[in-house]
Scaffold this active site. Structure first.
Site, PDB file in Angstrom:
ATOM      1  CD  GLU A 210      -2.370  -7.614   2.761  1.00  0.00           C
ATOM      2  OE1 GLU A 210      -2.044  -6.447   2.447  1.00  0.00           O
ATOM      3  OE2 GLU A 210      -2.902  -7.893   3.848  1.00  0.00           O
TER       4      GLU A 210
ATOM      5  N   GLY B 220       0.437  -4.981   0.861  1.00  0.00           N
ATOM      6  CA  GLY B 220      -0.731  -5.009  -0.022  1.00  0.00           C
ATOM      7  C   GLY B 220      -0.424  -5.632  -1.378  1.00  0.00           C
TER       8      GLY B 220
ATOM      9  CD  GLU C 182       1.417  -5.647   5.639  1.00  0.00           C
ATOM     10  OE1 GLU C 182       2.216  -6.560   5.960  1.00  0.00           O
ATOM     11  OE2 GLU C 182       0.636  -5.738   4.686  1.00  0.00           O
TER      12      GLU C 182
ATOM     13  CB  ALA D  76      -0.871  -0.020   1.248  1.00  0.00           C
TER      14      ALA D  76
HETATM   15  N1  CO8 Z   1       4.564   3.160  -0.520  1.00  0.00           N
HETATM   16  C1  CO8 Z   1       4.980   4.329  -1.045  1.00  0.00           C
HETATM   17  N2  CO8 Z   1       6.153   4.478  -1.715  1.00  0.00           N
HETATM   18  C2  CO8 Z   1       6.929   3.378  -1.822  1.00  0.00           C
HETATM   19  C3  CO8 Z   1       6.571   2.130  -1.299  1.00  0.00           C
HETATM   20  C4  CO8 Z   1       5.312   2.043  -0.614  1.00  0.00           C
HETATM   21  N3  CO8 Z   1       4.844   0.893  -0.120  1.00  0.00           N
HETATM   22  N4  CO8 Z   1       7.554   1.244  -1.568  1.00  0.00           N
HETATM   23  C5  CO8 Z   1       8.496   1.916  -2.241  1.00  0.00           C
HETATM   24  N5  CO8 Z   1       8.132   3.200  -2.399  1.00  0.00           N
HETATM   25  C6  CO8 Z   1       8.875   4.269  -3.074  1.00  0.00           C
HETATM   26  C7  CO8 Z   1      10.032   4.762  -2.214  1.00  0.00           C
HETATM   27  O1  CO8 Z   1       9.583   5.709  -1.254  1.00  0.00           O
HETATM   28  C8  CO8 Z   1      10.939   5.359  -3.270  1.00  0.00           C
HETATM   29  O2  CO8 Z   1      10.424   6.640  -3.628  1.00  0.00           O
HETATM   30  P1  CO8 Z   1      11.436   7.917  -3.693  1.00  0.00           P
HETATM   31  O3  CO8 Z   1      12.369   7.561  -4.830  1.00  0.00           O
HETATM   32  O4  CO8 Z   1      10.507   9.041  -3.992  1.00  0.00           O
HETATM   33  O5  CO8 Z   1      12.118   7.967  -2.375  1.00  0.00           O
HETATM   34  C9  CO8 Z   1      10.727   4.447  -4.474  1.00  0.00           C
HETATM   35  O6  CO8 Z   1       9.495   3.766  -4.254  1.00  0.00           O
HETATM   36  C10 CO8 Z   1      11.821   3.411  -4.628  1.00  0.00           C
HETATM   37  O7  CO8 Z   1      11.915   2.708  -3.398  1.00  0.00           O
HETATM   38  P2  CO8 Z   1      13.313   2.456  -2.629  1.00  0.00           P
HETATM   39  O8  CO8 Z   1      14.265   3.559  -2.917  1.00  0.00           O
HETATM   40  O9  CO8 Z   1      12.976   2.163  -1.195  1.00  0.00           O
HETATM   41  O10 CO8 Z   1      13.786   1.131  -3.392  1.00  0.00           O
HETATM   42  P3  CO8 Z   1      14.764  -0.015  -2.831  1.00  0.00           P
HETATM   43  O11 CO8 Z   1      15.068  -0.874  -4.005  1.00  0.00           O
HETATM   44  O12 CO8 Z   1      15.873   0.578  -2.047  1.00  0.00           O
HETATM   45  O13 CO8 Z   1      13.864  -0.841  -1.779  1.00  0.00           O
HETATM   46  C11 CO8 Z   1      11.864  -1.973  -1.050  1.00  0.00           C
HETATM   47  C12 CO8 Z   1      12.751  -1.569  -2.238  1.00  0.00           C
HETATM   48  C13 CO8 Z   1      12.590  -2.973  -0.141  1.00  0.00           C
HETATM   49  C14 CO8 Z   1      10.613  -2.633  -1.630  1.00  0.00           C
HETATM   50  C15 CO8 Z   1      11.479  -0.712  -0.226  1.00  0.00           C
HETATM   51  O14 CO8 Z   1      10.998   0.289  -1.127  1.00  0.00           O
HETATM   52  C16 CO8 Z   1      10.415  -0.933   0.807  1.00  0.00           C
HETATM   53  O15 CO8 Z   1      10.711  -1.479   1.863  1.00  0.00           O
HETATM   54  N6  CO8 Z   1       9.160  -0.494   0.523  1.00  0.00           N
HETATM   55  C17 CO8 Z   1       8.089  -0.586   1.476  1.00  0.00           C
HETATM   56  C18 CO8 Z   1       7.586  -2.006   1.626  1.00  0.00           C
HETATM   57  C19 CO8 Z   1       6.484  -2.065   2.643  1.00  0.00           C
HETATM   58  O16 CO8 Z   1       6.657  -1.802   3.809  1.00  0.00           O
HETATM   59  N7  CO8 Z   1       5.272  -2.465   2.192  1.00  0.00           N
HETATM   60  C20 CO8 Z   1       4.114  -2.585   3.051  1.00  0.00           C
HETATM   61  C21 CO8 Z   1       3.332  -1.325   3.042  1.00  0.00           C
HETATM   62  S1  CO8 Z   1       1.959  -1.356   4.205  1.00  0.00           S
HETATM   63  C22 CO8 Z   1       0.760  -2.261   3.423  1.00  0.00           C
HETATM   64  O17 CO8 Z   1       0.944  -2.720   2.331  1.00  0.00           O
HETATM   65  C23 CO8 Z   1      -0.529  -2.423   4.140  1.00  0.00           C
HETATM   66  C24 CO8 Z   1      -1.542  -3.176   3.309  1.00  0.00           C
HETATM   67  C25 CO8 Z   1      -2.929  -3.084   3.868  1.00  0.00           C
HETATM   68  C26 CO8 Z   1      -3.743  -1.931   3.331  1.00  0.00           C
HETATM   69  C27 CO8 Z   1      -3.932  -1.963   1.836  1.00  0.00           C
HETATM   70  C28 CO8 Z   1      -4.702  -0.793   1.289  1.00  0.00           C
HETATM   71  C29 CO8 Z   1      -4.311  -0.480  -0.156  1.00  0.00           C
END
Ligand code: CO8
Length: 257
Positions: free
Chosen positions: A111, A108, A131, A65
């Site tokens: 999911e 998400g 999460e 998400a």
């Molecule tokens: N949300 C928003 N932006 C994101 C997300 C995310 N989940 N994941 C990555 N991005 C963005 C980063 O902020 C970054 O943006 P910017 O260049 O502007 O800083 C860009 O994507 C590239 O990401 P990274 O630089 O972090 O890339 P890496 O290769 O270093 O890392 C990862 C990749 C490991 C995937 C890392 O981006 C990460 O950990 N992302 C978050 C993963 C996460 O925690 N996901 C769970 C989110 S919570 C959730 O899903 C709840 C679901 C239930 C509700 C659903 C309703 C829709």
């Protein structure tokens, strides 16, 4: 139809829907939800389409998400507006949906892949429910669908530690039906979807409905449900054609009747 966060195309009877927010690793925001729901509803209505492939980019199916969209919500916003409920439209699509997953399928994203009927993964796929690292828990079905797919031990491990599992572990655990080389991913998924779309539509929808029911009911009720669907298929022209073709040693010519 053109969308801000999706690409759509058709190949024969297969629709391909590609999540397309590359700068955010396909993070799922409300626009993605609205557009995906719209695209799926369109393909659901289109008689020419027999199955759908949902995919992302090579780096990310979807990294979860959109954290930036969620971060300022308070309890009342989250609860009253229930921003997650719209995603259920994907899970209730009647036509088969295959998730073709490369790279990250997190939160998400994992999911969403699990809302599809099965997952074909590239060797690069990584699945997880991180999460907990953000101070929340899965909210789009992860605690339920992941547990049913991989069992309690692994689901607890992933949900409570937030670690990722690679494609091989996901296949061993039963989350993924096949693993292919990254360059084969879309073709493999489209070929599987095309095969499904070539079979009688009513039987395909009933097959999906019967398997899906096994997650919702007891064994006895599920068996009775399956039996009724099975019986009902003897009212179709395609059952007559399919069985006649087998006996006559020829290819069937299905009419979707
Ligand atoms: N949300 C928003 N932006 C994101 C997300 C995310 N989940 N994941 C990555 N991005 C963005 C980063 O902020 C970054 O943006 P910017 O260049 O502007 O800083 C860009 O994507 C590239 O990401 P990274 O630089 O972090 O890339 P890496 O290769 O270093 O890392 C990862 C990749 C490991 C995937 C890392 O981006 C990460 O950990 N992302 C978050 C993963 C996460 O925690 N996901 C769970 C989110 S919570 C959730 O899903 C709840 C679901 C239930 C509700 C659903 C309703 C829709």
């Amino acid at each position: 139809m053109s969308y801000e966060t999706l690409l759509t195309e058709t190949r024969g009877a297969v629709a391909i829907v590609t999540l397309n927010r590359p700068k955010a690793l396909n993070a799922l925001n409300s626009t993605v939800m609205t557009e995906l729901t719209d695209a799926f509803a369109g393909f659901a209505k289109d008689d020419a389409i027999g199955a759908i492939v949902l995919t992302g980019s090579e780096k990310a199916f979807a990294a979860g998400a959109d954290i930036k969209e969620m971060q300022s919500l308070d309890f009342v916003d989250a609860y009253v507006n229930d921003f997650i409920s719209g995603w259920e439209a994907i899970a209730s699509t009647r036509k088969p949906v295959i998730a073709a997953v490369s790279g990250f399928a997190l939160g998400g994203g994992c999911e969403l892949a699990m809302m599809c009927d099965f997952i074909i993964a590239s060797e690069t796929a990584k699945f997880g429910q991180p999460e907990i690292t953000l101070g929340v828990i899965p909210g789009m079905g992860g605690s339920q669908r992941l547990t049913r797919a991989v069992g309690k031990a692994k689901a607890m491990d992933l949900v409570l530690t937030g670690r990722m599992m690679d494609a091989a572990e996901a296949e061993r655990a039963g989350l993924v039906s096949r693993i292919v080389a990254p360059e084969r991913l879309i073709d493999e998924a489209v070929e599987a979807a095309a095969k499904i779309a070539s079979f009688p539509r009513a039987a395909v929808l009933m097959g999906k409905e019967a398997v899906a029911r096994s997650f919702e009911t007891t064994l006895g009720e599920g068996l009775r449900f399956e039996r009724r669907l099975f019986h009902s298929l003897f009212a179709t022209a395609d059952q007559k054609e399919g069985m006649a073709a087998f006996v006559e040693k020829r290819k069937p010519s299905f009419s979707n009747r």
